[in-house]
Design an enzyme around this catalytic site. Structure first.
Site, PDB file in Angstrom:
ATOM      1  N   GLU A   2      58.266 -65.980  39.433  1.00 35.61           N
ATOM      2  CA  GLU A   2      58.411 -66.124  40.878  1.00 35.61           C
ATOM      3  C   GLU A   2      59.285 -67.361  41.082  1.00 35.61           C
ATOM      4  OE1 GLU A   2      56.123 -67.113  45.029  1.00 35.61           O
ATOM      5  OE2 GLU A   2      55.499 -67.994  43.138  1.00 35.61           O
ATOM      6  N   ASP A  19      53.566 -67.991  38.481  1.00 34.55           N
ATOM      7  CA  ASP A  19      53.616 -68.414  39.879  1.00 34.55           C
ATOM      8  C   ASP A  19      54.363 -69.736  40.022  1.00 34.55           C
ATOM      9  OD1 ASP A  19      52.556 -68.131  42.682  1.00 34.55           O
ATOM     10  OD2 ASP A  19      51.622 -70.036  42.165  1.00 34.55           O
TER      11      ASP A  19
END
Length: 735
Positions: A467, A414
């Site tokens: 990401e 993330d």
């Protein structure tokens, strides 16, 4: 024998006694336990509340001496001889026999400490933290925690009435690790660490950063976990998972927030445990043809509204869903069903909760001291200090814990963009340049490369996905070729551009035609995943179907066409739960999917289309084998902005047939629309998003079209097609 502690012996240790009483004992093994004095061996134990204490031989049960309470809670007395002993403690209402924690030698070896200090101990969770073990012939739990700047660290729990004076720990100076073996306790014990900082302040009790099990929130204690001994049945899957997740294989990912996917019947705020999720979620995902489940972070996190993206226990599955063993059973069941598991993992930042990593030993230990480097303004979180070897090692060991111990197939990392740039979301003057004066976070870049290399070396077949929302070069290139080493990168640009296009009224789409075509300019610069994730259906953005213009029929038609475009575009696929049925409500972690919509044929038809797209995607090599190769894609029509029509060919893959994809992004049917094709012969219509079974108007091409030798779009053969309104049609060349 009843020996009384004599005044000269107490006077010699007065300062240490006062430290013990005040909970400030910095070197407990120099004072507590058995020690030689001029009067003979003496035993000291801090046991507030004890009525009587005897020292008993471990060999034959002989009473070696009795301790007197020489200060409040501090018991001391001479014993007849030096040997291994047990303390027989008389508490109000009970008598306890236990070995003295301060009679044991060190627990951690020098190699453990060296590897930890170098940030290269990959088995942290099985050596540090709270380890049930047998030490010097006695069963108990070995506790250890990194707090190099603390003045004193104690382990506290139910076993000592949460009294920080009872079990102060030994400091291993070379690594800043505090350790203590507590006998006769085991798995299931609740515990934390009580830390006195360098300036003398007692901090809020800290949860164990290496806890492998925790209390269910809102409780915050760590729990001593049993050694991981799950019996896996997924040997065949593990042997082949690398091949299943390669760039030439189909990957269709169903992203899930487990708590709000489905609630227990009659419990609108209840949560299914891992076993119930295995019974319900896995068959659902398998039926729809998805190859992977991606779980939003399930590492323990204090605030459910963070959806797991502010985790505090990087080694513990959240107790919201049951035990770590339950999580292992869930993954094993996924693998038996031929479904891979992707786990969201957050090494970018952590929350400021006082029981967590924040100012862990009274100093900025896991985070940067300077808020320009160590505080994330957008999320009110602390940023990991990647310049510390110990912090890098802690995070890499966490990554390995999930892929090795729990057989997780992939980690979706993330907020990578926030890690790569020192000026991420910061104005001028709010950030600190790197040593060369630039904006790149060199330490974080080094960490990401190192993490990816080690995961690939230690867990063959496991993959990592970034990401990453910027144009940082080489995210999915090998480290040996100058890249970051990720297996895939989320294509955030494609997602933003195409959703902007779809949100527009069809009348105005012709002016923004390039938003659908621009992604092909860079589609092969990285190995991409096309993400329609939870981020697109929260925080006022509305649901995916809610972004589509028009009345209810047009909204569903637009969404069907968009998903047809997504599934035929180069790149692996990711779809957030609820989007497959056209959920109207914006996603809320407090609710569940609007399953009642499946009683409506149009929404059930959308779900059927997703199922059929997944089947087609898996069956046709042209749609997945050349995802990362420009040779696998050809534009036929990329410039018909007037009609908002797109046409392209997907091809490649051993034994594969070329596929023609045609999109009509207006509600106007188009008849006799001629499109050039690369091959003569029959082109069978294998997907038509406007089919009646999907909820469409059932306009189409009667199952297939024969090519004609009419040169069009630079091809000697062409098809005369009927393009349904707001549709995606896929034609397979059959020779």
């Amino acid at each position: 024998m009843n020996q009384t502690t004599h005044a000269p012996e107490i006077e010699g240790v007065e300062a240490a006694a006062m430290e013990a009483l005040a909970g400030r004992l910095t070197d407990p093994f120099a004072f507590l336990g058995m020690h030689e004095t001029g009067q003979g061996p003496v035993v000291r134990a801090f046991l507030p509340g004890a009525k009587a204490v005897e020292v008993v031989s471990r060999e034959n049960g002989e009473v070696l001496g009795r301790l007197n309470e020489v200060r409040e809670g501090l018991h001391a007395g001479l014993v007849s001889r030096r040997e291994r002993y047990v303390l027989r403690i008389t508490w109000p209402g009970t008598v306890q026999d236990t070995e003295d924690p301060y009679s044991f030698g060190i627990v951690l070896g020098e190699l453990d400490l060296h590897l930890f200090s170098e940030g290269a101990h990959w088995d942290l969770a099985e050596r540090f933290g709270a380890q049930p073990t047998e030490h010097e012939g006695v069963h108990g739990v070995a506790f250890s925690v990194w707090a190099p700047n603390a003045r004193r660290v104690s382990v506290i729990g139910d076993f000592n009435s949460w009294d920080g004076r009872r079990h102060p720990m030994r400091l291993r100076h070379s690594a800043g690790i505090w350790e203590l073996f507590v006998p006769r306790i085991g798995p299931g014990e609740r515990y934390k660490y009580e830390i006195v900082g360098a300036s003398g302040e007692t901090l809020s009790p800290k949860a164990d950063p290496l806890a492998r099990r925790t209390e269910a929130p809102p409780a915050t204690a760590s729990i001593v976990a049993a050694p991981h001994a799950f019996r896996w049945t997924d040997e065949e899957w593990m042997a082949r998972r690398g091949a299943r997740q390669g760039p030439t294989k189909p990957m269709a990912v169903y992203e899930v927030h487990p708590a709000s996917w489905l609630r227990p019947e009659g419990e609108p705020h209840g949560i299914l445990d891992w076993d119930k999720l295995a019974e319900t979620l896995i068959p659902y995902v398998a039926d729809l043809g998805f190859t992977h489940i991606e779980l939003m972070p399930i590492m323990e996190h204090p605030f459910g509204g963070s959806w797991g993206y502010q985790p505090l226990s990087m080694f513990a599955p959240s107790a919201r869903y049951g035990t770590p063993e339950g999580f292992a059973r869930f993954i094993d069941a996924c693998h038996r069903a031929e479904i891979g598991v992707i786990l969201d993992w957050v090494p970018a930042h952590f929350p400021t909760d006082p029981h967590g990593l924040a100012r862990f030993d009274g100093s900025a230990l896991y985070e940067h001291e300077d808020p320009r480097e160590g505080f994330h303004q957008d999320w009110n979180t602390y940023i990991y200090n990647m310049g510390r070897r110990e912090v890098q090692g802690f995070l890499i060991a966490s990554a390995l814990w999930w892929v090795e111990t729990f057989h997780v197939d992939a980690l979706r990392v993330d907020a990578v963009a926030s890690m790569l740039y020192r000026d991420y979301s910061r104005a001028h003057g709010q950030w600190v340049p790197n040593r060369f004066g630039g904006r790149e976070n060199l330490e974080a870049i080094d960490f990401l490369k190192r993490m990816n290399q080690i995961v690939q070396e230690r867990a063959p077949g496991a993959i990592t996905i970034a990401e990453e929302s910027t144009a940082f070069p080489g995210v999915s290139q090998p480290v040996s070729q100058g890249g970051l080493g990720f297996s895939y990168k989320w294509n955030m640009g494609w997602m933003h551009d195409t959703l902007h296009y779809m949100e527009r009224e069809p009348l105005y789409r012709s002016y923004h035609h390039n938003e659908m075509t621009f992604g092909l300019v860079y589609a092969f610069s990285e190995k991409f995943v096309l993400p329609i994730s939870h981020d697109e259906v929260v925080h006022g953005k509305g649901s995916l179907i809610g972004k589509m213009p028009g009345d209810e029929w047009q909204k569903l038609a637009n969404l069907r066409a968009y998903l047809g475009f997504m599934w035929t575009h180069p790149g692996k696929k990711l779809l957030f739960m609820g989007c497959e049925i056209g959920q109207h409500r914006e996603w809320s972690h407090d609710g569940e999917i609007e399953w009642a919509l499946l009683q409506n044929q149009s929404h059930a038809g959308l779900q059927m289309l997703v199922r059929d797209l997944n089947k087609l995607y898996a069956r046709e090599p042209a749609l997945h084998a050349t995802d990362a190769e420009p040779s696998g894609f050809d534009w036929i029509i990329g410039d018909d902005a007037t009609n908002s029509v797109f046409a392209y060919v997907r091809k490649g893959g051993e034994g594969g047939h070329p596929l023609l994809v045609v999109l009509n992004m207006t509600p106007v049917p188009r008849h006799d629309y001629r499109i050039g094709v690369p091959e003569a012969g029959t082109w069978r219509e294998v997907i038509n998003s406007d089919a009646q079974i999907y909820g469409g108007s059932n306009l189409g091409n009667a199952g297939g079209v024969e090519s004609q030798p009419v040169e069009t779009h630079g091809r000697p053969n062409s098809l005369s097609l009927t393009l349904p309104p707001l549709s995606a049609c896929v034609f397979r060349h059959e020779g």
